[in-house]
Structure formats: structure tokens, C-alpha cells
Design a protein around this motif. Structure first.
Motif, mmCIF file in Angstrom:
data_model
loop_
_atom_site.group_PDB
_atom_site.id
_atom_site.type_symbol
_atom_site.label_atom_id
_atom_site.label_comp_id
_atom_site.label_asym_id
_atom_site.label_seq_id
_atom_site.Cartn_x
_atom_site.Cartn_y
_atom_site.Cartn_z
ATOM 1 N N ALA A 92 31.993 56.118 32.901
ATOM 2 C CA ALA A 92 31.381 54.776 33.500
ATOM 3 C C ALA A 92 31.983 54.206 34.018
ATOM 4 O O ALA A 92 31.693 53.367 35.173
ATOM 5 N N THR A 93 32.587 53.505 33.047
ATOM 6 C CA THR A 93 33.417 52.469 33.176
ATOM 7 C C THR A 93 34.573 52.346 34.820
ATOM 8 O O THR A 93 34.611 51.238 35.494
ATOM 9 N N GLN A 94 35.740 53.289 34.712
ATOM 10 C CA GLN A 94 36.636 53.761 35.747
ATOM 11 C C GLN A 94 35.289 53.759 38.110
ATOM 12 O O GLN A 94 35.288 53.301 37.908
ATOM 13 N N PHE A 95 33.771 54.351 37.356
ATOM 14 C CA PHE A 95 33.173 54.137 38.769
ATOM 15 C C PHE A 95 32.569 52.289 38.767
ATOM 16 O O PHE A 95 32.955 52.135 39.697
ATOM 17 N N ALA A 96 32.830 51.768 37.751
ATOM 18 C CA ALA A 96 31.683 50.671 37.440
ATOM 19 C C ALA A 96 33.183 49.643 37.993
ATOM 20 O O ALA A 96 32.900 48.365 38.322
ATOM 21 N N ALA A 97 34.200 50.366 37.448
ATOM 22 C CA ALA A 97 35.737 49.014 37.856
ATOM 23 C C ALA A 97 35.917 48.934 39.387
ATOM 24 O O ALA A 97 35.760 48.090 39.902
ATOM 25 N N THR A 98 34.768 50.589 39.935
ATOM 26 C CA THR A 98 35.285 50.381 41.338
ATOM 27 C C THR A 98 34.493 48.752 42.333
ATOM 28 O O THR A 98 35.517 48.251 43.420
ATOM 29 N N ALA A 99 33.827 48.350 42.174
ATOM 30 C CA ALA A 99 33.301 47.456 42.290
ATOM 31 C C ALA A 99 34.107 45.899 41.857
ATOM 32 O O ALA A 99 33.839 45.236 43.138
ATOM 33 N N ALA A 100 33.795 46.299 41.018
ATOM 34 C CA ALA A 100 34.876 44.896 39.988
ATOM 35 C C ALA A 100 36.121 45.073 41.167
ATOM 36 O O ALA A 100 36.615 43.345 41.296
ATOM 37 N N ASN A 101 36.707 45.931 41.598
ATOM 38 C CA ASN A 101 38.394 45.317 41.689
ATOM 39 C C ASN A 101 37.866 45.631 43.392
ATOM 40 O O ASN A 101 38.826 44.452 44.143
ATOM 41 N N GLN A 102 36.811 45.451 44.517
ATOM 42 C CA GLN A 102 36.910 44.769 45.764
ATOM 43 C C GLN A 102 36.537 43.943 45.530
ATOM 44 O O GLN A 102 36.547 42.494 46.516
ATOM 45 N N LEU A 103 36.138 42.960 44.783
ATOM 46 C CA LEU A 103 35.827 41.863 44.431
ATOM 47 C C LEU A 103 36.633 40.955 44.133
ATOM 48 O O LEU A 103 37.115 39.309 43.822
ATOM 49 N N THR A 104 37.789 41.416 43.502
ATOM 50 C CA THR A 104 39.250 40.595 43.294
ATOM 51 C C THR A 104 40.435 40.734 43.634
ATOM 52 O O THR A 104 40.615 42.403 43.878
ATOM 53 N N PRO A 105 41.308 40.253 43.773
ATOM 54 C CA PRO A 105 42.801 40.367 44.171
ATOM 55 C C PRO A 105 43.352 41.686 43.467
ATOM 56 O O PRO A 105 43.288 41.358 41.687
ATOM 57 N N ALA A 106 44.469 42.441 43.678
ATOM 58 C CA ALA A 106 45.253 42.920 43.299
ATOM 59 C C ALA A 106 44.943 43.412 42.073
ATOM 60 O O ALA A 106 45.624 43.624 40.995
ATOM 61 N N GLY A 107 44.003 43.906 42.037
ATOM 62 C CA GLY A 107 43.485 44.698 40.853
ATOM 63 C C GLY A 107 43.247 44.677 39.443
ATOM 64 O O GLY A 107 42.909 45.277 38.397
ATOM 65 N N ILE A 108 42.648 43.139 40.260
ATOM 66 C CA ILE A 108 42.520 42.345 38.609
ATOM 67 C C ILE A 108 41.007 42.684 37.901
ATOM 68 O O ILE A 108 40.964 42.958 36.334
ATOM 69 N N GLY A 109 39.545 43.199 38.806
ATOM 70 C CA GLY A 109 38.564 43.427 37.925
ATOM 71 C C GLY A 109 38.800 44.374 37.710
ATOM 72 O O GLY A 109 38.412 44.672 36.463
ATOM 73 N N ALA A 110 38.986 45.417 37.963
ATOM 74 C CA ALA A 110 39.099 46.832 37.080
ATOM 75 C C ALA A 110 40.322 46.865 35.442
ATOM 76 O O ALA A 110 39.929 47.274 35.230
ATOM 77 N N GLY A 111 41.132 46.121 36.339
ATOM 78 C CA GLY A 111 42.070 45.874 34.978
ATOM 79 C C GLY A 111 41.053 44.311 33.384
ATOM 80 O O GLY A 111 41.095 45.325 33.103
ATOM 81 N N ALA A 112 40.084 43.707 33.985
ATOM 82 C CA ALA A 112 39.006 43.082 33.688
ATOM 83 C C ALA A 112 38.081 44.362 32.736
ATOM 84 O O ALA A 112 38.119 43.461 31.843
ATOM 85 N N VAL A 113 37.715 45.240 33.396
ATOM 86 C CA VAL A 113 36.522 46.347 33.115
ATOM 87 C C VAL A 113 36.819 46.546 32.165
ATOM 88 O O VAL A 113 36.277 46.782 30.792
ATOM 89 N N ASN A 114 38.461 47.292 31.852
ATOM 90 C CA ASN A 114 38.866 48.029 31.299
ATOM 91 C C ASN A 114 39.494 47.556 29.961
ATOM 92 O O ASN A 114 39.439 47.805 28.722
ATOM 93 N N LEU A 115 40.181 45.852 29.961
ATOM 94 C CA LEU A 115 40.193 45.583 28.914
ATOM 95 C C LEU A 115 39.071 45.093 27.782
ATOM 96 O O LEU A 115 39.161 45.570 27.342
ATOM 97 N N ARG A 116 37.391 44.821 28.669
ATOM 98 C CA ARG A 116 36.423 44.992 28.020
ATOM 99 C C ARG A 116 36.076 46.055 27.124
ATOM 100 O O ARG A 116 35.433 46.283 26.283
#
Length: 326
Positions: A92-116
């Protein structure tokens, strides 16, 4: 005189602290997606018209490959840590990271979601950072490796004459490979600048990498997932091009996808919008597709793999925030 609404002896709580911040945070992803969709409505409408006349069987195949891509990412993420992660929440986190990744540059959103997420699973910061860096390295190496293998088998897949000054194929491929490994290089360069953290990080990272590769299940998950994800994304593009009837061989489409995503990796556009799209359209033309058909294929591919799952992914992200998973 004190505040009459506050009981005697009680500490007054500022009004801003009484706001439901977690609930507001849950709504932010969905609102951001709405704003983003409003700004790209012309592209959405144009791509939607192309999909209406496309082959539904191939489109379902593209959706299936996209869904399996999140499974591949989850496997790769599990391969970066020794501890078993909760499977459902990891996926579920990887699916959710899809949304975060589209709103931030260079995959920062997906990294932040997975970090948390990893921090919520009890991993210390040094090991969590090492896991994220290892994933970035493995994903870059996997993507470039697939590209090199396919170019070895199909050396004339990309027709660069007329697209580049002088058709300098070697220069183009060198730029592609350098850009494909750029995320991993940026991780290493940035770590060198964090002097207070670098020693503990390197010791932790080297220890974890050695331990992970002593466990075949973790090594298989890491490298298998890192190779499977770009391969599945390429399969999804192949399915979209078949749905639209593009006269380009499947292997050439896959090479075009891998080359385009490697080349656009160093451009920090949110979700790769613009950079990946332009590189992918050029790569498809180089693979033999007509310019108009290549543009339609890129739009349709974006809708199937990114824009269609975006709202469900944003809602999933909000649910994970509400449940304190991330």
C-alpha cells in the motif's frame, strides 16, 4: 483576568493546536491531485480521446503490468532491509508513493513516504537512509543493465540519424548511461557533504549490504524487483503502443522507454512530467514511430500508468497518514 472558557488551573491551548491537523494532512494529497489535474486537463482530454478508440485487451494488459510494477517495487524495498516488513502495508505504501512522486521532483515524494514507513516499522534513521540509498542504486543499475542487454541484442533499434546533429549514436548512448546512473551518483555526492553523518551511515550501509547479500531471499528480492520494475513499465508501454496500433517492434519500444527514462532521470521535474514525456516521444520516433502517433502513445501511456491510478493512490496516501503508517 483569565479566559472564562478555560477551567481554573487548566492550561490554555492555542486555537491553532486544536485544529485537526492529521485530518487536514489526509486531504492534502487528494486536493493536490485535483489542482494538478486541472492544470493538465487539456492533455488528459487529448489522451482520453485516443484511448477511446484503442484496443481494450492491450489496455488491460498495460494496467496489469502497471499493477505488477508496484509489487516489484515492494519486493525491491523489502530486499533493502533484513527485517521482514508487513506485506500489505508495504504494498500500500508503494502504491501511495505514486501520488507523492507526481507532486515532487526527482522522486523525493516516494523517498519521503518510504522513509516514514520504514521509521514507523522501527528502523533507525541510519539504516533507513541506507535502505533508500541502496534502492536508488539498485533501481538505476537495473534500468541501465536492461538497456545495455537490449541494445546488445538489437543494436539498431534507435534510428538517431536526423534526430541528433551528425547522428552521434555513441555520444547519445553515453549521455543516456550517465543520466541513468545520475540518481545513484547524487546520493553518493550528497552523502559526502554530510560530514557528521557519513561515517555511521557508511558503516551501517556496508554492514547491511554484506548481510543482505548473504541471504539469498533478500538479494533476490532486491535485484529481482529492481530489474522487474523497469521491465514491467516497458511492457506497459509496449501494450499501449499495440493498443494504438503503432508500427514499431516491441523490443524497440522497450529500448525507447529505457533510454528515455535513463536520459530524463537527471531532470528534476515532478513525476517526470515534461522531461520523461519529451524524451519518450523522441525515443519512440527514433525507434520508427510517426511523430503524431508517438505523441498519442506517450499521452495514453501517461494516463494508464500515472494519471488513472493517481486519485486512488492519493486517497491511499491519506488513509496511511490517518493510520500513522507513514
Amino acid at each position: 483576568m483569565g479566559n472564562p472558557s478555560v477551567p481554573q488551573g487548566a492550561v490554555a491551548v492555542p486555537r491553532w493546536r486544536r485544529l485537526p491537523w492529521r485530518t487536514i494532512a489526509c486531504l492534502v494529497p487528494a486536493l493536490a491531485v485535483g489542482v494538478w489535474a486541472a492544470g493538465h486537463r487539456t492533455l488528459l482530454v487529448s489522451g482520453g480521446h485516443d484511448l477511446l478508440s484503442a484496443d481494450r485487451f492491450w489496455l488491460l494488459g498495460a494496467l496489469a503490468a502497471t499493477g505488477l510494477g508496484w509489487v516489484a517495487i515492494a519486493c525491491a524495498r523489502q530486499g533493502t532491509v533484513l527485517e521482514p516488513l508487513p506485506t500489505g502495508r508495504l504494498l500500500a505504501t508503494q502504491f501511495a508513493a505514486t501520488a507523492a512522486n507526481q507532486l515532487t521532483p526527482a522522486g523525493i515524494g516516494a523517498g519521503a513516504v518510504n522513509l516514514r514507513f520504514l521509521r514507523g516499522c522501527g528502523l533507525p534513521l541510519a539504516r533507513t537512509s541506507a535502505a533508500l540509498a541502496l534502492y536508488a542504486l539498485a533501481e538505476s543499475v537495473g534500468r541501465v543493465t536492461l538497456l545495455l542487454v537490449l541494445l546488445t541484442v538489437f543494436p539498431h533499434a534507435l534510428r538517431l540519424n536526423g534526430l541528433l546533429p551528425g547522428g552521434d549514436t555513441l555520444l547519445f548512448l553515453g549521455a543516456v548511461l550517465a543520466a541513468g546512473l545520475l540518481p545513484a551518483a547524487l546520493v553518493l555526492v550528497s552523502l559526502r557533504r554530510v560530514r557528521a553523518f557519513i561515517r555511521d551511515f557508511l558503516l551501517t550501509a556496508l554492514t547491511d549490504v554484506r548481510s543482505l547479500h548473504m541471504r539469498p531471499s533478500r538479494a533476490l528480492a532486491l535485484w529481482g524487483g529492481s530489474l522487474a520494475f523497469p521491465a514491467l513499465q516497458a511492457v506497459s508501454l509496449v501494450a499501449v503502443t499495440n493498443a494504438l496500433g503503432l508500427p514499431v517492434p516491441a523490443a524497440h519500444v522497450a529500448i525507447a522507454y529505457l533510454a528515455a527514462t535513463c536520459l530524463a532521470a537527471g531532470i528534476p521535474a515532478p513525476g517526470g512530467v515534461g522531461s520523461v514525456d519529451a524524451a519518450l516521444a523522441i525515443a519512440l520516433v527514433a525507434a520508427g514511430a510517426p511523430t503524431a502517433a508517438a505523441t498519442s502513445a506517450v499521452l495514453a501511456y501517461r494516463i494508464v500508468t500515472v494519471w488513472l491510478p493517481l486519485l486512488p493512490a492519493a486517497l491511499t496516501l491519506g488513509a496511511l497518514v490517518r493510520r500513522k503508517v507513514v
